[in-house]
Design a protein around this motif. Structure first.
Motif, PDB file in Angstrom:
ATOM      1  N   ASN A   8      36.924  46.339  35.314  1.00 54.11           N
ATOM      2  CA  ASN A   8      37.617  45.482  34.375  1.00 54.11           C
ATOM      3  C   ASN A   8      38.352  44.389  35.145  1.00 54.11           C
ATOM      4  O   ASN A   8      38.943  44.630  36.180  1.00 54.11           O
ATOM      5  N   ILE A   9      38.319  43.164  34.608  1.00 54.24           N
ATOM      6  CA  ILE A   9      38.940  42.076  35.372  1.00 54.24           C
ATOM      7  C   ILE A   9      40.432  42.294  35.550  1.00 54.24           C
ATOM      8  O   ILE A   9      41.044  41.785  36.474  1.00 54.24           O
ATOM      9  N   LEU A  10      41.013  43.093  34.659  1.00 52.54           N
ATOM     10  CA  LEU A  10      42.446  43.299  34.785  1.00 52.54           C
ATOM     11  C   LEU A  10      42.776  44.283  35.884  1.00 52.54           C
ATOM     12  O   LEU A  10      43.920  44.482  36.225  1.00 52.54           O
ATOM     13  N   ASP A  11      41.739  44.943  36.417  1.00 51.26           N
ATOM     14  CA  ASP A  11      41.983  45.883  37.498  1.00 51.26           C
ATOM     15  C   ASP A  11      41.686  45.284  38.855  1.00 51.26           C
ATOM     16  O   ASP A  11      42.039  45.844  39.872  1.00 51.26           O
ATOM     17  N   ARG A  12      41.013  44.148  38.846  1.00 48.58           N
ATOM     18  CA  ARG A  12      40.634  43.588  40.140  1.00 48.58           C
ATOM     19  C   ARG A  12      41.834  42.979  40.827  1.00 48.58           C
ATOM     20  O   ARG A  12      42.651  42.339  40.186  1.00 48.58           O
ATOM     21  N   PRO A  13      41.900  43.105  42.137  1.00 54.23           N
ATOM     22  CA  PRO A  13      43.024  42.468  42.842  1.00 54.23           C
ATOM     23  C   PRO A  13      42.821  40.957  42.868  1.00 54.23           C
ATOM     24  O   PRO A  13      41.699  40.480  42.836  1.00 54.23           O
ATOM     25  N   LEU A  14      43.922  40.239  42.936  1.00 56.23           N
ATOM     26  CA  LEU A  14      43.817  38.789  42.903  1.00 56.23           C
ATOM     27  C   LEU A  14      43.660  38.181  44.274  1.00 56.23           C
ATOM     28  O   LEU A  14      43.396  37.024  44.433  1.00 56.23           O
ATOM     29  N   ARG A  70      44.348  27.195  35.411  1.00 55.96           N
ATOM     30  CA  ARG A  70      44.200  28.484  36.077  1.00 55.96           C
ATOM     31  C   ARG A  70      44.650  28.423  37.522  1.00 55.96           C
ATOM     32  O   ARG A  70      45.250  29.361  38.046  1.00 55.96           O
ATOM     33  N   GLU A  73      48.468  28.778  37.766  1.00 54.78           N
ATOM     34  CA  GLU A  73      48.967  30.146  37.635  1.00 54.78           C
ATOM     35  C   GLU A  73      48.618  30.976  38.861  1.00 54.78           C
ATOM     36  O   GLU A  73      49.435  31.728  39.393  1.00 54.78           O
ATOM     37  N   LEU A  74      47.383  30.818  39.324  1.00 51.70           N
ATOM     38  CA  LEU A  74      46.934  31.660  40.426  1.00 51.70           C
ATOM     39  C   LEU A  74      47.691  31.362  41.707  1.00 51.70           C
ATOM     40  O   LEU A  74      48.144  32.271  42.403  1.00 51.70           O
ATOM     41  N   ALA A  76      50.595  29.878  42.077  1.00 48.55           N
ATOM     42  CA  ALA A  76      52.016  30.240  41.980  1.00 48.55           C
ATOM     43  C   ALA A  76      52.167  31.739  42.159  1.00 48.55           C
ATOM     44  O   ALA A  76      53.102  32.218  42.801  1.00 48.55           O
ATOM     45  N   TYR A  77      51.238  32.508  41.596  1.00 48.68           N
ATOM     46  CA  TYR A  77      51.318  33.950  41.740  1.00 48.68           C
ATOM     47  C   TYR A  77      51.110  34.362  43.186  1.00 48.68           C
ATOM     48  O   TYR A  77      51.804  35.214  43.723  1.00 48.68           O
TER      49      TYR A  77
ATOM     50  N   TYR B 103      53.319  39.794  34.423  1.00 44.73           N
ATOM     51  CA  TYR B 103      52.924  38.478  34.912  1.00 44.73           C
ATOM     52  C   TYR B 103      51.624  38.569  35.695  1.00 44.73           C
ATOM     53  O   TYR B 103      50.706  37.769  35.519  1.00 44.73           O
ATOM     54  N   VAL B 107      48.134  36.667  34.818  1.00 41.66           N
ATOM     55  CA  VAL B 107      47.375  35.780  35.706  1.00 41.66           C
ATOM     56  C   VAL B 107      45.929  36.244  35.778  1.00 41.66           C
ATOM     57  O   VAL B 107      44.985  35.451  35.741  1.00 41.66           O
ATOM     58  N   LYS B 108      45.732  37.563  35.881  1.00 40.55           N
ATOM     59  CA  LYS B 108      44.352  38.066  35.940  1.00 40.55           C
ATOM     60  C   LYS B 108      43.609  37.731  34.665  1.00 40.55           C
ATOM     61  O   LYS B 108      42.436  37.367  34.688  1.00 40.55           O
ATOM     62  N   MET B 111      42.399  34.163  34.541  1.00 42.01           N
ATOM     63  CA  MET B 111      41.269  33.823  35.409  1.00 42.01           C
ATOM     64  C   MET B 111      39.952  33.908  34.653  1.00 42.01           C
ATOM     65  O   MET B 111      38.947  33.344  35.073  1.00 42.01           O
TER      66      MET B 111
END
Lengths: 213, 141
Positions: A8-14, A70, A73-74, A76-77, B103, B107-108, B111
Motif C-alpha cells: 500500500n502506498i501509505l506503507d511505503r517509506p518516503l 507534490r 509537500e515532499l 518540506a517533509y 502529516y 504526504v504519502k 504522492m
C-alpha cells in the motif's frame, strides 16, 4: 488468487531523497534519456490535442502545477524540520536551491529581482533539462517547452500561499556569460540561450509580505 | 461529551477529511448536538488559524482557540493544508506526535498522482491508519 505482494502506498517509506546514498538503498535518480523520451512524448501528446500555441503552453503548465504541489509537500517533509516558509524571499530561496537541487541535481543559476517591477523575480537556468533535447520550429512563435517547469514553480508558490504567475522565456546569452557544462556524458553543441523563469506575484502577496516587516 | 476528539483536515475551501475518536470503553457515538457543536467550534477556529499561520514559520501551531473546556490545536503542512484537532487538554507532546504521523501519512497520500490536491480524501486505508495513529497517541490515557 495469487497476487504479487502489493505494498500500500501509505506503507511505503518516503525516502531521504538521495542526499544520503548508501549501497543498500536503490538510487532514486532517473536517467536523463528516459526523462527526455517521456517528456517529448508528453509534449507531442498535448500538441495533438490543442489548436493554438498558448493552449499548448497552458497545458504543459497545468501538468507541471500538480507536480509542483507534490514536490512542495515532499521536500518540506524530507527536510524533517517541520517548518514552512512564510516570507517571500525564503520561499524563492527554497525554490531556487532546495527544489532545483532535488529535481535537477544542482541549484538554479541565479535568482534576481526585477528593477522595474517590485513584484517580479527571475530564476535563471542555463540548461533546463526539458528544453535540452527539444528544438522549437520558428513558426511556433516563442513557445517555451519549459512551461512545464514554470508550472512546477507556480504549483509550489501557490501551494505555499504565494500565488504567482510564472512564465518561461528563452533569452540569448549575454557576452561573457558561459554556462557551466552539463555532464561530459552528454555531448551537445553549446546552447545559445538560457531560460529565465519570470515570477510575478499577486499583489496580495506583496502587501502581506511588506506588512510582516 | 468531551471524551471524544474531533479531527478534521481542511484544505482551501472545504474539509477534506473528518474523524471522531472516542475513548475506549466510553460512550458510543456522542449525541447529535454535541457533534454539531464540535464541528462549529472547529470551523470557527479557522479564522484564528489563518491569523496565526503567518505569524510563525513552524508547522505545529499548538492551541489556537479555547472554547469552554475544549482546545483546538492545529498543524499546518507546507502546502497550507490545515490539520485541526478538537480536544480537551491533552499533552502537547502526544498531540504533536499525532500530527506528525498524520502529516507523514498525508504526504504519502499526496504522492499518489490520482489524488487531486485539495479534494476530499476518500481512501479507507488512510482512514484506518489515522484511527490507528489516534489510538496510539491520543487514547492511551
Amino acid at each position: 488468487m495469487n497476487r504479487s505482494p502489493l505494498v500500500n502506498i501509505l506503507d511505503r517509506p518516503l525516502g531521504k531523497g538521495g542526499a544520503t546514498r548508501s549501497t543498500t538503498t536503490t538510487d532514486q535518480s532517473v536517467s536523463l534519456s528516459s526523462f527526455a523520451y517521456l517528456y517529448s512524448e508528453m509534449v507531442q501528446y498535448h500538441q495533438n490535442r490543442v489548436d493554438s500555441i498558448s493552449e499548448l503552453e497552458r497545458r504543459l503548465e497545468a501538468t507541471g502545477y500538480s507536480v509542483g504541489l507534490r514536490v512542495l509537500e515532499l521536500l518540506a517533509y524530507r527536510a524533517r524540520e517541520y517548518k514552512r516558509e512564510t516570507r517571500l524571499m525564503n520561499i524563492l530561496q527554497f525554490v531556487s536551491t532546495t527544489v532545483w537541487k532535488s529535481l535537477f541535481g544542482k541549484a538554479a543559476d541565479s535568482l534576481e529581482r526585477s528593477i522595474d517591477h517590485a513584484d517580479e523575480f527571475m530564476i535563471v537556468d542555463y540548461a533546463p533539462i526539458t528544453s535540452t533535447f527539444v528544438s522549437v520550429p520558428s513558426d511556433f512563435g516563442g513557445l517555451s517547452v519549459d512551461a512545464y517547469l514554470s508550472g512546477i514553480i507556480a504549483g509550489i508558490l501557490e501551494g505555499a500561499g504565494f500565488p504567482a504567475r510564472v512564465t518561461a522565456h528563452s533569452v540569448s546569452l549575454e557576452e561573457g556569460e558561459t554556462p557551466s557544462s552539463i555532464s561530459s556524458v552528454v555531448v551537445l553543441p553549446p546552447r545559445k540561450e538560457k531560460t529565465v523563469f519570470l515570477v510575478k506575484f499577486a499583489p496580495t502577496v506583496l502587501t502581506r509580505d511588506n506588512a510582516m516587516g | 461529551m468531551s471524551s471524544t476528539l474531533l479531527f478534521v483536515i481542511v484544505g482551501r475551501n472545504e474539509p477534506l477529511y473528518e474523524a471522531e475518536f472516542h475513548k475506549r470503553g466510553g460512550a458510543g457515538a456522542s449525541s447529535d448536538a454535541a457533534t454539531r457543536q464540535n464541528y462549529f467550534v472547529l470551523h470557527s477556529a479557522l479564522d484564528l488559524v489563518e491569523k496565526a499561520a503567518w505569524a510563525t514559520s513552524g508547522m505545529y501551531l499548538k492551541v489556537v482557540d479555547k472554547v469552554n473546556n475544549q482546545h483546538v490545536s492545529t498543524f499546518l503542512t507546507a502546502g497550507n493544508v490545515k490539520l485541526l484537532l478538537l480536544h480537551n487538554g491533552r499533552s502537547e507532546d502526544s498531540i504533536r506526535h499525532f500530527f506528525q504521523d498524520v502529516y507523514e501519512l498525508y504526504v504519502k497520500l499526496s504522492m499518489n498522482p490520482f489524488y487531486r490536491y485539495d479534494t476530499p480524501i476518500k481512501s479507507t486505508d488512510f482512514d484506518t491508519r489515522v484511527r490507528a495513529i489516534a489510538r496510539r497517541y491520543l487514547l492511551q490515557s
